[in-house]
Design a protein around this motif. Structure first.
Motif, short mmCIF file in Angstrom:
data_model
loop_
_atom_site.label_atom_id
_atom_site.label_comp_id
_atom_site.label_asym_id
_atom_site.label_seq_id
_atom_site.Cartn_x
_atom_site.Cartn_y
_atom_site.Cartn_z
N LEU A 76 -79.67 -5.51 -1.83
CA LEU A 76 -78.93 -4.36 -2.37
C LEU A 76 -78.38 -5.13 -3.31
CD1 LEU A 76 -79.97 -1.61 -3.81
CD2 LEU A 76 -78.14 -0.60 -2.70
N LEU A 77 -78.45 -5.35 -5.31
CA LEU A 77 -77.95 -5.84 -6.12
C LEU A 77 -77.47 -4.64 -6.52
CD1 LEU A 77 -79.73 -9.09 -6.64
CD2 LEU A 77 -77.77 -8.85 -4.71
N GLU A 78 -75.80 -4.89 -6.84
CA GLU A 78 -74.66 -4.55 -7.96
C GLU A 78 -74.55 -4.76 -8.91
OE1 GLU A 78 -73.47 -1.51 -10.56
OE2 GLU A 78 -74.94 -1.12 -9.54
N GLN A 79 -74.52 -4.29 -10.16
CA GLN A 79 -73.34 -5.29 -11.43
C GLN A 79 -71.97 -5.11 -11.49
OE1 GLN A 79 -74.97 -5.58 -15.21
NE2 GLN A 79 -75.35 -2.95 -15.10
N GLY A 80 -71.67 -4.24 -10.81
CA GLY A 80 -70.50 -3.66 -10.47
C GLY A 80 -70.14 -2.66 -9.23
N ARG A 81 -69.56 -2.02 -8.94
CA ARG A 81 -69.27 -1.09 -8.19
C ARG A 81 -70.43 -0.50 -7.76
NH1 ARG A 81 -63.91 1.27 -9.07
NH2 ARG A 81 -65.21 1.55 -10.62
N LEU A 82 -70.59 0.18 -6.43
CA LEU A 82 -71.83 0.96 -6.26
C LEU A 82 -71.38 2.68 -6.70
CD1 LEU A 82 -72.18 0.54 -2.36
CD2 LEU A 82 -74.11 -0.12 -4.17
N GLY A 83 -72.18 2.72 -7.64
CA GLY A 83 -72.34 4.48 -7.88
C GLY A 83 -71.23 4.41 -9.30
N ALA A 84 -71.21 3.14 -9.76
CA ALA A 84 -69.90 3.87 -11.15
C ALA A 84 -70.39 3.38 -12.29
CB ALA A 84 -69.10 2.15 -11.01
N GLY A 85 -72.59 3.66 -12.51
CA GLY A 85 -73.07 3.89 -13.07
C GLY A 85 -73.25 5.21 -13.59
N THR A 86 -74.38 6.01 -14.23
CA THR A 86 -73.84 7.35 -14.46
C THR A 86 -74.30 7.93 -13.13
OG1 THR A 86 -76.12 6.32 -15.95
CG2 THR A 86 -76.52 9.19 -15.54
N THR A 87 -74.78 7.47 -12.07
CA THR A 87 -74.24 8.24 -11.05
C THR A 87 -72.67 9.43 -10.61
OG1 THR A 87 -75.50 7.24 -9.69
CG2 THR A 87 -73.64 8.68 -8.06
N GLY A 187 -81.47 28.68 -2.83
CA GLY A 187 -81.37 27.08 -2.15
C GLY A 187 -80.65 25.70 -2.74
N ASP A 188 -81.01 26.45 -3.96
CA ASP A 188 -80.23 25.19 -5.05
C ASP A 188 -78.69 24.67 -4.54
OD1 ASP A 188 -82.59 25.14 -6.84
OD2 ASP A 188 -81.76 25.87 -8.38
N SER A 189 -78.86 23.34 -5.05
CA SER A 189 -77.11 23.44 -4.38
C SER A 189 -76.53 22.78 -4.97
CB SER A 189 -77.80 22.47 -2.90
OG SER A 189 -77.94 23.41 -2.34
N VAL A 190 -74.98 22.32 -4.54
CA VAL A 190 -74.30 21.50 -5.39
C VAL A 190 -73.51 20.16 -4.58
CG1 VAL A 190 -73.50 23.40 -7.44
CG2 VAL A 190 -72.17 22.72 -5.49
N VAL A 191 -73.70 19.42 -4.94
CA VAL A 191 -72.91 17.91 -4.02
C VAL A 191 -71.48 16.96 -5.27
CG1 VAL A 191 -75.15 17.98 -2.68
CG2 VAL A 191 -74.54 16.23 -5.07
N SER A 192 -71.76 16.42 -4.47
CA SER A 192 -70.54 15.39 -5.05
C SER A 192 -71.11 14.49 -5.42
CB SER A 192 -69.49 14.85 -3.98
OG SER A 192 -69.14 14.14 -5.27
N PRO A 193 -72.16 13.63 -6.58
CA PRO A 193 -72.90 12.34 -6.57
C PRO A 193 -72.45 10.98 -6.03
CG PRO A 193 -72.88 14.21 -8.59
CD PRO A 193 -71.68 14.08 -7.11
N PRO A 194 -71.25 10.62 -6.17
CA PRO A 194 -70.77 9.42 -5.60
C PRO A 194 -70.67 8.98 -3.85
CG PRO A 194 -69.49 9.37 -7.43
CD PRO A 194 -69.70 11.32 -7.08
N ASP A 195 -69.94 10.61 -3.72
CA ASP A 195 -70.04 10.46 -2.53
C ASP A 195 -71.56 10.70 -1.52
OD1 ASP A 195 -66.76 10.76 -2.07
OD2 ASP A 195 -67.17 13.14 -1.96
N VAL A 196 -72.67 11.18 -2.41
CA VAL A 196 -74.05 11.29 -1.87
C VAL A 196 -74.35 9.75 -2.01
CG1 VAL A 196 -76.36 12.08 -2.27
CG2 VAL A 196 -74.49 13.68 -2.47
N ASN A 197 -74.05 9.05 -2.50
CA ASN A 197 -74.33 7.31 -2.87
C ASN A 197 -73.44 6.97 -1.87
OD1 ASN A 197 -75.43 5.82 -5.69
ND2 ASN A 197 -73.70 5.00 -4.78
N HIS A 198 -72.47 6.92 -1.51
CA HIS A 198 -71.62 6.36 -0.88
C HIS A 198 -72.35 6.93 0.83
CE1 HIS A 198 -67.84 5.12 1.45
NE2 HIS A 198 -68.32 5.71 1.94
#
Length: 685
Positions: A76-87, A187-198
């Motif tokens: 898996l390649l990321e040009q910056g840091r993981l999750g630093a884009g739209t996520t 059942g709908d939910s909320v999360v912290s997207p960068p933490d899910v990405n992590h």
């Protein structure tokens, strides 16, 4: 209330989502689930089986699910840091309230995945099953929510259509005076997207995925129609499969190689508001007010609220020079309508303080559906992008389906509406995409009634008869970029304006279409079907016949001049293409397919064609005008046009005859149908 009000004032935070999102760990080494040394110093492997470009939540989901299916040698390649884009800027809402069943399935799976990730990885993801309320300000919207509820119940999703007083009970801050009802989705939910990405990255690394940050993909190497390697700014990686999850930069990445890949998406600015905590922290259901064009959720005791405005601001993303997406410039004047809608819906927010107005890029596709699957013409090049501001909702399920697609050759659910092969090159130009995205973004919250059409990007492909039909009162629809007449408005008949004609009930053109159908059943009509896909398959020997015998369900070894209506099936017996095949000569076949299957059908045939210079497939869709003559009196009309007797004895059903400038064939269904294909080199039919 304007933002200059005494208490409703701005206060820009030092960093986005202060206190909510942890910084993603910089590296995950092979086989490790803990933070390792910086991956910039580690050399890239010389070879991998799969290379995934994009370290956002979509890319990490694909890596996670491939690893779960037993794949090894995944990079898996990321040009910056993981999750630093739209996520990084995602609003954190995961909802199953989606227009398509397959999208609701993906969102439902995503909720289940995010809920169990914390237990699986030990990484807190901020998962809260908050529930959501989809509000209706009019009866048409309520009807659309009832239709949605009916579909969701079939999928096993818990939901209920409720009254305004129930909305007030579930969310006391909501002003219900103009509501007629709502759909409650517990059942709908909320999360912290960068933490899910992590968490997805940690779980992937634990299963052997190698993750490298600060590594840009320059282009993908393709030889003889197969992916062979990926060139990066840190060296080359040989591979069998490549997955483009580059988000905002997926379009440019597709155009970067010698073999171009069309990834039709375009970026647009997306705004949402963060407030400081209220005196009484908000812990109620999320709100989705489509008629007000806004959504809102609890955020650190305050409110996060955004929406989809009627006048979006498209942006260009060429160059990929911005490795990590930053908060773009605030535009309070542009956000004003959504701010006003929020205060009308939740008047109690008038006295709260604003912490930040976030402006981040989102990518949108020409039809509001994501892009998924193997690209046409390149074996091993897969795409999963264009989430239309629902990346968090779709990432889990879409990653699972794409991993299955790569592994088994097909996903476990029908993703036909999401297949990237639904688009051609005409829908991939920057001009088309820039205009279409300005229509698509507002439509996300518009009332979607049956039989509506896009208004931008029109007249890309037209029949030679377009002007004649238009002067006869034709009203047009678009199919795969081709203009097709829906019905003809009689002289002196006035129809409602486009916005007024949107309804779930009887439309104003209903009687017009009824009269046309009656004419087809009782007399004769001619239909311009020039938009249909047309291929010619020829060979020096019997290679063309052998290929069609392998691909098609019915026997194609018929006498010259005969027509076979058949389907092209996959190894599971499912349809890949619906077509009629005409045997023009011993080794020449003419294939007619639906308009929107042009790219898919071409890709399917080419994928199974042997490498034989004597076997040739040509797309001749643009060479022929096609007219369908239908009705019990069609034979009478054809008899006057042809020197050949058109009686069933002389011209039987499913039979074709060729003249220098045209093909004529007949088929019997309920009534006689005559089908004429005219070469564009001819002046007369």
């Amino acid at each position: 209330m304007s933002r200059s009000a005494p208490y409703f004032r701005t206060h820009v935070a030092v960093r986005t989502f202060q206190g909510e999102y942890k910084r993603v760990s910089p590296c995950f080494s092979h086989g490790s689930s803990s933070q390792a040394s910086n991956s910039v110093s580690a050399a890239l492997p010389a070879r991998a089986r799969v290379v995934i470009c994009g370290g956002g939540i979509v890319g990490t989901s694909v890596a996670y699910h491939l690893a779960k299916l037993g794949w090894t040698e995944i990079v898996l390649l990321e040009q910056g840091r993981l999750g630093a884009g739209t996520t990084r800027f995602c609003a954190g809402i995961v909802s199953v309230a989606k227009p398509l069943s397959v999208e609701s399935k993906m969102a439902d799976y995503s909720i289940a995945l995010y809920e169990r990730l914390e237990e699986e990885t030990g990484v807190k993801t901020g998962f809260v099953r908050s529930g959501s309320l989809c509000l209706a300000q009019n009866q048409d919207r309520l009807l659309s929510l009832k239709r949605l509820a009916s579909r969701l119940k079939v999928l096993g999703v818990s939901c209920n259509v409720i009254k305004p007083k129930d909305v007030a009970r579930l969310h006391p801050l909501v002003n219900i005076h103009d509501l007629v009802g709502a759909l409650h989705l517990p059942g709908d939910s909320v999360v912290s997207p960068p933490d899910v990405n992590h968490a997805l990255a940690v779980a992937s690394a634990a299963h052997g995925v190698q993750i490298y940050e600060h590594t840009s993909v320059n282009h993908v190497v393709v030889k003889k129609g197969h992916v062979t390697a990926v060139e990066t700014d840190r060296g080359s990686i040989e591979c069998e499969y490549f997955v483009n999850c580059a988000g905002q930069w997926a379009y440019e990445l597709g155009q970067s190689g010698e073999v171009k890949v069309s990834v039709p998406l375009h970026g647009c600015e997306h705004f949402y508001l963060l407030t400081k905590p209220l005196s009484e922290p908000v812990q109620n259901d999320m709100l989705i007010d489509m008629d007000g064009r806004i959504y809102a959720r609890a955020w650190h005791g305050g409110i996060l609220s955004g929406g989809f405005e009627k006048n979006p601001k498209p942006i260009f993303t060429e160059g990929r020079n911005q490795l990590e997406i930053q908060n773009m410039q605030e535009d309070w004047d542009h956000f004003e309508p959504m701010l006003s809608a929020l205060l009308r819906r939740m008047p109690g927010l008038e006295s709260c303080e604003i912490q930040q107005l976030v402006n981040c890029p989102e990518s949108f596709t020409p039809d509001m559906r994501c892009l998924m699957g193997e690209t046409p013409g390149i074996y091993g090049y897969f795409v999963l992008v264009g989430m239309n501001s629902s990346g968090l909702s779709f990432a889990g399920g879409a990653g699972k389906y794409l991993a299955e697609w790569i592994t088994y050759g097909y996903p476990s659910a029908s993703v036909w509406p999401l297949d990237i092969k639904r688009f051609g090159n005409l829908q991939s130009s920057r001009t088309f995409l820039r205009h279409r995205v300005m229509e698509v973004m507002p439509l996300l919250y518009e009332l979607k009634v049956p039989r509506w059409d896009f208004q931008t990007g029109r007249q890309l492909r037209t029949s030679p008869l377009y002007d004649r039909l238009d002067t006869q009162g034709a009203r047009w629809m678009e199919k795969h970029g081709f203009e097709r007449a829906k019905y003809f408005v009689p002289a002196g008949k006035d129809l409602l304006a486009l916005d007024q004609s949107k309804t779930f009930y009887k439309p104003d053109w209903f009687d017009i279409v009824g009269a046309e159908v009656k004419c087809c059943k009782e007399a004769v009509c001619v239909i311009d079907m020039s938009s249909f896909t047309k291929f010619e398959l020829t060979s020096a020997g019997d290679q063309a016949l052998q290929l069609l015998q392998r691909l098609c369900a019915n026997d194609l070894d018929v006498p010259v001049g005969h027509i076979v209506h058949t389907g092209m099936l996959n190894q599971r017996g499912g349809y890949e293409n619906d077509c009629s095949v005409v045997r023009l000569s011993k080794n020449s076949f003419f294939i007619i397919s639906p308009t929107d299957q042009q790219v898919h059908c071409w890709s399917w045939i080419k994928k199974h064609m042997p490498s034989d210079p004597q076997l040739h497939l040509e797309d001749v869709s643009w060479k022929y005008t096609a007219l369908n003559l239908i009705g019990p009196r069609a034979m009478d009309v054809l008899s006057e046009l042809s020197y050949v007797s058109m009686t069933p004895e002389h011209f039987p059903s499913l039979f074709c005859k060729v003249r220098p400038t045209r093909l004529v064939w007949t088929a019997y269904h309920l009534h006689l149908c005559g089908f004429i294909l005219k070469s564009l080199q001819s002046d007369h039919i």
